[in-house]
Scaffold this active site. Sequence first.
Site, short mmCIF file in Angstrom:
data_model
loop_
_atom_site.label_atom_id
_atom_site.label_comp_id
_atom_site.label_asym_id
_atom_site.label_seq_id
_atom_site.Cartn_x
_atom_site.Cartn_y
_atom_site.Cartn_z
N THR A 1 0.88 -8.08 0.33
CA THR A 1 1.40 -9.46 0.36
C THR A 1 0.32 -10.47 0.74
O THR A 1 0.42 -11.64 0.40
CB THR A 1 2.58 -9.60 1.34
OG1 THR A 1 2.15 -9.20 2.65
CG2 THR A 1 3.76 -8.76 0.92
N HIS B 1 -7.22 -5.57 4.08
CA HIS B 1 -6.88 -5.26 5.47
C HIS B 1 -6.36 -3.83 5.55
O HIS B 1 -5.73 -3.32 4.63
CB HIS B 1 -5.84 -6.23 6.03
CG HIS B 1 -4.59 -6.33 5.21
ND1 HIS B 1 -4.53 -7.08 4.05
CD2 HIS B 1 -3.36 -5.78 5.37
CE1 HIS B 1 -3.31 -6.98 3.55
NE2 HIS B 1 -2.58 -6.19 4.32
#
Length: 111
Positions: free
Chosen positions: A92, A97
């Site tokens: 999203t 990450h």
Amino acid sequence: MDCVFCKIISGEIPSKKLYEDDLCCAFYDANPQAQTHFLVVPKTHISSVSEITEETAPLVAHIFAVIPQLCKKLGLSGYRIINNCGASAGQTVMHLHFHVLSGPTLGERLV
Ligand code: AMP
Ligand code: ZN
């Protein structure tokens, strides 16, 4: 660039920062999915794993050297590292990450 993690890195958006060095930053996830849930991101904007190159791969190696240090410091004996790559896999935020999750709710294996 309108990227929430770039804004966290620059301090424009507040976060619960856990660790920072020249190359990466770790902060707690705003919507934790386990007792401990933090994210480790490169300071350079890379959209996802699919954008990693030979040139940027050392950044990822660095992140994977930092993660065990942080987990040791937090006293975590077991943890799960997750990366969602691409919207169809649940990504999203389009800034690379790695999720690090730990806690008693992680009993079930996913793979
Ligand atoms: P992913 O779905 O793999 O792209 O993960 C994005 C993660 O970023 C989610 O777990 C969100 O809860 C987390 N997140 C989004 N905005 C923030 C924020 N401002 N601070 C901390 N975590 C965030
Ligand atoms: Zn970014």
